[in-house]
Design a protein around this motif. Structure first.
Motif, PDB file in Angstrom:
ATOM      1  N   TRP A   1      -3.380  -6.852  -4.237  1.00 56.75           N
ATOM      2  CA  TRP A   1      -4.606  -6.058  -4.171  1.00 56.75           C
ATOM      3  C   TRP A   1      -5.475  -6.512  -3.002  1.00 56.75           C
ATOM      4  CZ3 TRP A   1      -6.660  -2.256  -7.688  1.00 56.75           C
ATOM      5  CH2 TRP A   1      -5.745  -1.861  -8.671  1.00 56.75           C
TER       6      TRP A   1
ATOM      7  N   HIS B   1      -3.938  -4.990  -0.027  1.00 56.48           N
ATOM      8  CA  HIS B   1      -4.260  -3.557   0.001  1.00 56.48           C
ATOM      9  C   HIS B   1      -5.661  -3.352   0.585  1.00 56.48           C
ATOM     10  CE1 HIS B   1      -4.179   0.624  -1.091  1.00 56.48           C
ATOM     11  NE2 HIS B   1      -3.105   0.503  -1.852  1.00 56.48           N
TER      12      HIS B   1
ATOM     13  N   VAL C   1      -5.677   3.127  -6.862  1.00 62.08           N
ATOM     14  CA  VAL C   1      -6.615   2.090  -6.437  1.00 62.08           C
ATOM     15  C   VAL C   1      -7.970   2.698  -6.083  1.00 62.08           C
ATOM     16  CG1 VAL C   1      -7.080   0.305  -4.702  1.00 62.08           C
ATOM     17  CG2 VAL C   1      -4.756   0.609  -5.597  1.00 62.08           C
TER      18      VAL C   1
ATOM     19  N   TRP D   1       0.815  -1.217   0.000  1.00 60.96           N
ATOM     20  CA  TRP D   1       0.000   0.000   0.000  1.00 60.96           C
ATOM     21  C   TRP D   1       0.849   1.268   0.000  1.00 60.96           C
ATOM     22  CZ3 TRP D   1      -0.867  -4.141   3.412  1.00 60.96           C
ATOM     23  CH2 TRP D   1      -0.059  -4.145   4.563  1.00 60.96           C
TER      24      TRP D   1
ATOM     25  N   GLN E   1      -2.644  -9.917  -8.137  1.00 59.44           N
ATOM     26  CA  GLN E   1      -3.932  -9.820  -7.460  1.00 59.44           C
ATOM     27  C   GLN E   1      -3.829 -10.017  -5.953  1.00 59.44           C
ATOM     28  OE1 GLN E   1      -6.093 -12.741  -9.808  1.00 59.44           O
ATOM     29  NE2 GLN E   1      -7.323 -11.126 -10.732  1.00 59.44           N
TER      30      GLN E   1
ATOM     31  N   TYR F   1      -8.659  -0.028 -14.126  1.00 65.58           N
ATOM     32  CA  TYR F   1      -9.005  -1.418 -13.832  1.00 65.58           C
ATOM     33  C   TYR F   1     -10.516  -1.513 -13.666  1.00 65.58           C
ATOM     34  CZ  TYR F   1      -9.719  -0.059  -8.932  1.00 65.58           C
ATOM     35  OH  TYR F   1     -10.178   0.538  -7.780  1.00 65.58           O
TER      36      TYR F   1
ATOM     37  N   ILE G   1      -0.936   1.527  -5.855  1.00 66.03           N
ATOM     38  CA  ILE G   1      -0.208   0.271  -5.760  1.00 66.03           C
ATOM     39  C   ILE G   1       0.701   0.170  -6.977  1.00 66.03           C
ATOM     40  CG2 ILE G   1      -1.939  -1.079  -7.023  1.00 66.03           C
ATOM     41  CD1 ILE G   1      -1.440  -3.367  -5.011  1.00 66.03           C
TER      42      ILE G   1
END
Length: 244
Positions: free
Chosen positions: A165, A168, A212, A68, A162, A99, A156
């Protein structure tokens, strides 16, 4: 019930805590967390923000890579970023998020849940069906961090996978729960990532990083009707399968 000694984040032993009291405090912090969309004009000092981020950083991450990154906006920086984001939103510029946050093809039961919370919010905000202008005004509030005194932008590194993520996300949840422990409220905001080029320009975010989401942080305004929204949750029996 025997009291337990809790170890603090710096490895120091904290005073004994009654497990029942501790359970109630943690439960309250989690269940009282809501997405707040109107804040009082009450500043949050840097020490408190730093402390919250320090607590949130205890989130787990695979191999402890801690993926993060956070930009903390207050005062003039928050005003400048908000003005830039609100400006492109009002101009109707197409969203450019890098995304997919939501499903590409909505289907039951997710579409029904989305509609329920969306119309629930609009009803409290006084936005009626078909009132496109009012809906756009409500939507634009996202980009001013709902008037919160603190705006947070999370990024990020692009080359992470993944799993990072997921890590995060646990960091974000830690931060929101920690905020409740300090009497503060938050609103996690996927919408802040809709215009990453604006954020990269205003905050000098390098190309290596991907935006993000954002988050509003401050003291909730109890007088605003939208803060009365409490979204429903499915019963455990609907999402959990027990194996004996």
């Amino acid at each position: 019930m025997e009291k337990r000694r809790v170890t603090g984040i710096n490895g120091r032993a904290e005073p004994p805590v009654d497990p029942a009291v501790m359970a109630e405090a943690v439960t309250y912090a989690i269940t009282s967390r809501r997405s707040i969309r109107s804040f009082r004009d009450v500043p949050v000092d840097r020490y408190t923000i730093t402390r919250l981020l320090e607590i949130a950083s205890r989130a787990p991450s695979g191999s402890n890579i801690q993926p993060w990154k956070v930009r903390v906006l207050t005062g003039a920086s928050l005003a400048a970023v908000s003005e830039a984001l609100v400006g492109v939103c009002r101009l109707g510029e197409a969203e450019r998020r890098e995304y997919h946050y939501y499903p590409q093809n909505w289907r039951p039961p997710y579409i029904e849940r989305r509609r329920a919370v969306g119309w629930g919010l609009y009803a409290l905000a006084g936005v009626t069906r078909g009132d496109k202008a009012a809906g756009e005004r409500q939507r634009a509030l996202n980009y001013s961090f709902f008037g919160a005194p603190v705006g947070l932008v999370f990024t990020i590194d692009r080359d992470l996978e993944q799993g990072s993520w997921l890590d995060h996300g646990m960091f974000l949840q830690n931060l929101m729960i920690a905020a409740r422990g300090f009497g503060l409220d938050t609103c996690p905001q996927a919408a802040i990532a809709n215009y990453p080029d604006i954020l990269q320009r205003e905050l000098s975010i390098p190309d290596l990083e991907m935006v993000v989401c954002g988050m509003a942080l401050g003291v909730a305004d109890p007088a605003d009707p939208t803060n009365g929204l409490v979204s429903e949750r499915e019963p455990v029996s609907e999402f959990a399968t027990f194996y004996d």
